[in-house]
Design a protein around this motif. Structure first.
Motif, PDB file in Angstrom:
ATOM      1  N   TYR A 162      -1.594  -0.245   2.776  1.00  0.00           N
ATOM      2  CA  TYR A 162      -1.830  -0.172   1.332  1.00  0.00           C
ATOM      3  C   TYR A 162      -1.010  -1.242   0.609  1.00  0.00           C
ATOM      4  O   TYR A 162       0.096  -1.610   1.032  1.00  0.00           O
ATOM      5  N   THR A 163      -1.583  -1.743  -0.458  1.00  0.00           N
ATOM      6  CA  THR A 163      -0.938  -2.738  -1.314  1.00  0.00           C
ATOM      7  C   THR A 163      -0.937  -2.206  -2.737  1.00  0.00           C
ATOM      8  O   THR A 163      -1.940  -1.644  -3.203  1.00  0.00           O
ATOM      9  N   VAL A 164       0.207  -2.363  -3.427  1.00  0.00           N
ATOM     10  CA  VAL A 164       0.372  -1.820  -4.776  1.00  0.00           C
ATOM     11  C   VAL A 164       0.670  -2.962  -5.745  1.00  0.00           C
ATOM     12  O   VAL A 164       1.509  -3.828  -5.469  1.00  0.00           O
ATOM     13  N   ARG A 170       2.187  -7.975  -7.399  1.00  0.00           N
ATOM     14  CA  ARG A 170       2.268  -7.128  -6.203  1.00  0.00           C
ATOM     15  C   ARG A 170       3.698  -6.641  -6.019  1.00  0.00           C
ATOM     16  O   ARG A 170       4.639  -7.441  -5.936  1.00  0.00           O
ATOM     17  N   ASN A 173       3.631  -3.972  -0.171  1.00  0.00           N
ATOM     18  CA  ASN A 173       2.585  -4.241   0.820  1.00  0.00           C
ATOM     19  C   ASN A 173       3.052  -3.649   2.148  1.00  0.00           C
ATOM     20  O   ASN A 173       3.998  -4.158   2.757  1.00  0.00           O
ATOM     21  N   TYR A 207      -0.338   1.772 -12.092  1.00  0.00           N
ATOM     22  CA  TYR A 207      -0.318   1.045 -10.820  1.00  0.00           C
ATOM     23  C   TYR A 207      -1.719   1.021 -10.215  1.00  0.00           C
ATOM     24  O   TYR A 207      -2.482   1.992 -10.334  1.00  0.00           O
ATOM     25  N   VAL A 209      -3.712   0.529  -6.577  1.00  0.00           N
ATOM     26  CA  VAL A 209      -3.469   0.641  -5.133  1.00  0.00           C
ATOM     27  C   VAL A 209      -4.757   0.342  -4.379  1.00  0.00           C
ATOM     28  O   VAL A 209      -5.832   0.854  -4.740  1.00  0.00           O
ATOM     29  N   THR A 211      -6.138   0.745  -0.529  1.00  0.00           N
ATOM     30  CA  THR A 211      -5.825   1.407   0.733  1.00  0.00           C
ATOM     31  C   THR A 211      -6.859   1.055   1.791  1.00  0.00           C
ATOM     32  O   THR A 211      -8.056   1.041   1.507  1.00  0.00           O
ATOM     33  N   SER A 225      -9.815   1.825  -3.392  1.00  0.00           N
ATOM     34  CA  SER A 225      -8.885   1.421  -4.452  1.00  0.00           C
ATOM     35  C   SER A 225      -8.815   2.482  -5.534  1.00  0.00           C
ATOM     36  O   SER A 225      -9.823   3.161  -5.820  1.00  0.00           O
TER      37      SER A 225
END
Length: 235
Positions: A162-164, A170, A173, A207, A209, A211, A225
């Motif tokens: 997952y990246t936030v 960013r 990660n 935020y 995200v 995934t 997302s």
């Protein structure tokens, strides 16, 4: 091979031959007598000598000590396989050409926080990723839980990634190894470690995200997302 000089080779005389034959006969008697004394069952082998059945079969049997050592080795091999593959049916893994492609279906993806209702993320195609799905209070504890099915073939090295982002920047990660799983009818369930929501004015806000669930072969089984918010309070 030794070399014998010409003219020095001595052939046995009839007397010598008779003596040797007599000696061999006596030795055979002693040998056969010892065999009879050491075993209740004897049989004649291809050379005409008597051998006990126990002696003939000894090469096909393990002693108790040898069997214990063999069991230890098999136990080590089993533990090594479990460490490498997890509790997976290794026979379900086809390492050859033309193997079946595994199918992984993500069933649920939930956010759990003590004392709060579980949040089940609706990762259906109709979901609007621009709408915040849930709120987390700063400083609170939470963890992620998901369930999934595996079909066709074993999936190797399944990962949760997952990246936030916050305001287009960013901030995280992460890739988490879940493991290797063999196909079965019952769903698998996995829970991640508990985490703490950051605190402070700069932590609050919205935020985004993204995934993914991917394996060692680069196959992606879900790409989802969503938005969530961090607030001073739950509401």
């Amino acid at each position: 091979m030794s070399t014998v000089a010409a003219g020095t080779l001595a052939l046995p005389t009839p007397k010598d031959a008779a003596f040797k034959s007599s000696g061999e006969t006596e030795d055979a008697k002693v040998e056969n007598g010892a065999v009879r004394a050491g075993s209740d069952r004897v049989e004649e082998d291809d050379d005409g000598k008597l051998r006990s059945v126990d002696e003939q079969d000894s090469g096909l049997k393990f002693s108790l000590k040898e069997q214990i050592e063999k069991d230890k080795d098999e136990g080590r091999l089993k533990r090594w396989k479990e460490h490498l593959f997890g509790r997976v049916d290794v026979s379900a893994i086809d390492f050859g050409v033309g193997k079946k492609v595994p199918e992984v279906k993500i069933l649920t993806l939930s956010i759990l926080s003590p004392g709060r209702p579980d949040v089940h993320l609706p990762f259906a195609a109709s979901n609007n990723p621009k709408r915040s799905l849930f709120t987390l209070k700063e400083g609170s504890q939470y963890h992620t839980k998901f369930s999934f099915n595996v079909f066709n073939s074993a999936v190797s090295g399944l990962k949760y990634a997952y990246t936030v982002w916050k305001t287009g920047i960013r901030v995280e990660n992460t890739k988490i190894m879940i493991g290797t799983f063999s196909p079965r009818q019952e769903p698998y369930t996995h829970e991640l470690e508990e985490e703490t929501i950051p605190c402070g004015l700069f932590a609050r806000g919205s935020y985004f995200v993204r995934t993914k669930f991917v394996d060692d072969e680069g196959r992606c089984y879900m790409d989802f997302s969503y938005y969530f918010e961090i607030r001073k309070n739950w509401q």
